[in-house]
Design an enzyme around this catalytic site. Structure first.
Site, PDB file in Angstrom:
ATOM      1  N   ASP A   8      33.083  -4.494 -53.221  1.00  0.00           N
ATOM      2  CA  ASP A   8      33.133  -5.947 -53.106  1.00  0.00           C
ATOM      3  C   ASP A   8      34.623  -6.279 -52.977  1.00  0.00           C
ATOM      4  O   ASP A   8      35.482  -5.465 -53.324  1.00  0.00           O
ATOM      5  CB  ASP A   8      32.522  -6.565 -54.371  1.00  0.00           C
ATOM      6  CG  ASP A   8      32.742  -8.057 -54.455  1.00  0.00           C
ATOM      7  OD1 ASP A   8      32.444  -8.757 -53.471  1.00  0.00           O
ATOM      8  OD2 ASP A   8      33.227  -8.525 -55.509  1.00  0.00           O
ATOM      9  N   ASP A  10      36.561  -9.810 -53.553  1.00  0.00           N
ATOM     10  CA  ASP A  10      37.210 -10.696 -54.526  1.00  0.00           C
ATOM     11  C   ASP A  10      36.839 -10.290 -55.953  1.00  0.00           C
ATOM     12  O   ASP A  10      35.662 -10.156 -56.277  1.00  0.00           O
ATOM     13  CB  ASP A  10      36.807 -12.152 -54.258  1.00  0.00           C
ATOM     14  CG  ASP A  10      37.933 -13.124 -54.567  1.00  0.00           C
ATOM     15  OD1 ASP A  10      38.947 -12.707 -55.156  1.00  0.00           O
ATOM     16  OD2 ASP A  10      37.783 -14.305 -54.225  1.00  0.00           O
TER      17      ASP A  10
HETATM   18 MG   LIG Z   1      33.457 -10.317 -56.535  1.00  0.00          MG
END
Ligand SMILES: [Mg+2]
Length: 214
Positions: A8, A10
């Site tokens: 992932d 962020d």
């Molecule tokens: Mg995230």
């Protein structure tokens, strides 16, 4: 045996929390609505329109649907402008070294992020080349996490079976998406204590190598 690690973006490789805060603050100031970092904490993991509703709890007037659309657009434009300030120093410590270690072992690094700004962010922080050809993001999916689509697409791009992929996630919805994709998942940061994750680590640099050897 793990052949790919799908990250992932962020909260895993870097954080754009501060830019989200500043962009919402610009909107709140424009509308003369009180907004601070404590209120901002309530926006974590919440969609853009839901975030707006939380901010509007402090508003002294009501807004039409069209006005709300405009406000959400204003916030996103402000956020994208603020992303200009990202540099390679925004990447969390140890991330670049961890990815280099994967590549030495023949493990492919990929991205699975719902953000439509993914490629722009990777470019700004100098990671775009490392992930080229393996970036599944908000521009190629219909369903957001916890739907597994973003991770399935990442595995397809790399030509690697889901069972041979390890997902790294900091959000519960992302952990659920990884499990639903038939992948093993490392929960980092806030997701480290989430029971559905197969492994826990404080961050990418602390991912146990045992997670890759199974
Ligand atoms: Mg995230």
């Amino acid at each position: 045996m793990i052949k790919a690690v799908i990250f992932d973006l962020d909260g895993v490789l870097l954080s754009t929390d501060e830019y989200h805060y500043r962009a919402w603050k610009q909107l709140a100031d424009r509308e003369d609505i009180y907004f601070d970092r404590a209120i901002n904490e309530r926006l974590r993991g919440v969609s853009r329109m839901e975030s707006l509703e939380i901010i509007l709890e402090r508003a002294t007037k009501s807004y039409t649907a069209a006005e709300k659309e405009e406000m959400a657009g204003f916030k996103n434009d402000a956020y994208r402008q603020l992303l200009e300030h990202l540099t390679p120093s925004d990447v969390f410590p140890g991330v670049t070294e961890f990815i280099a270690g994967l590549q030495r072992e023949g493990v492919r690094p990929g991205i699975g992020s719902s953000s439509k700004n993914t490629k722009y962010i990777l470019e700004k922080v100098g990671l775009i080349e490392i992930f080229r050809g393996a970036i599944s993001d908000g521009t190629n999916i219909v369903n957001s996490k916890p739907d597994p689509e973003v991770f399935i697409k990442a595995a397809e791009m790399m030509g690697i079976a889901p069972a041979e992929c390890l997902v790294v996630e900091d959000a519960e919805a992302g952990v659920m998406a990884g499990k639903a994709a038939g992948m093993r998942v490392v929960g980092v940061g806030p997701a480290a204590g989430y029971p559905l994750a197969d492994y826990q680590a404080s961050g990418v640099a602390g991912i146990p190598w045992i997670a890759l050897a199974v």
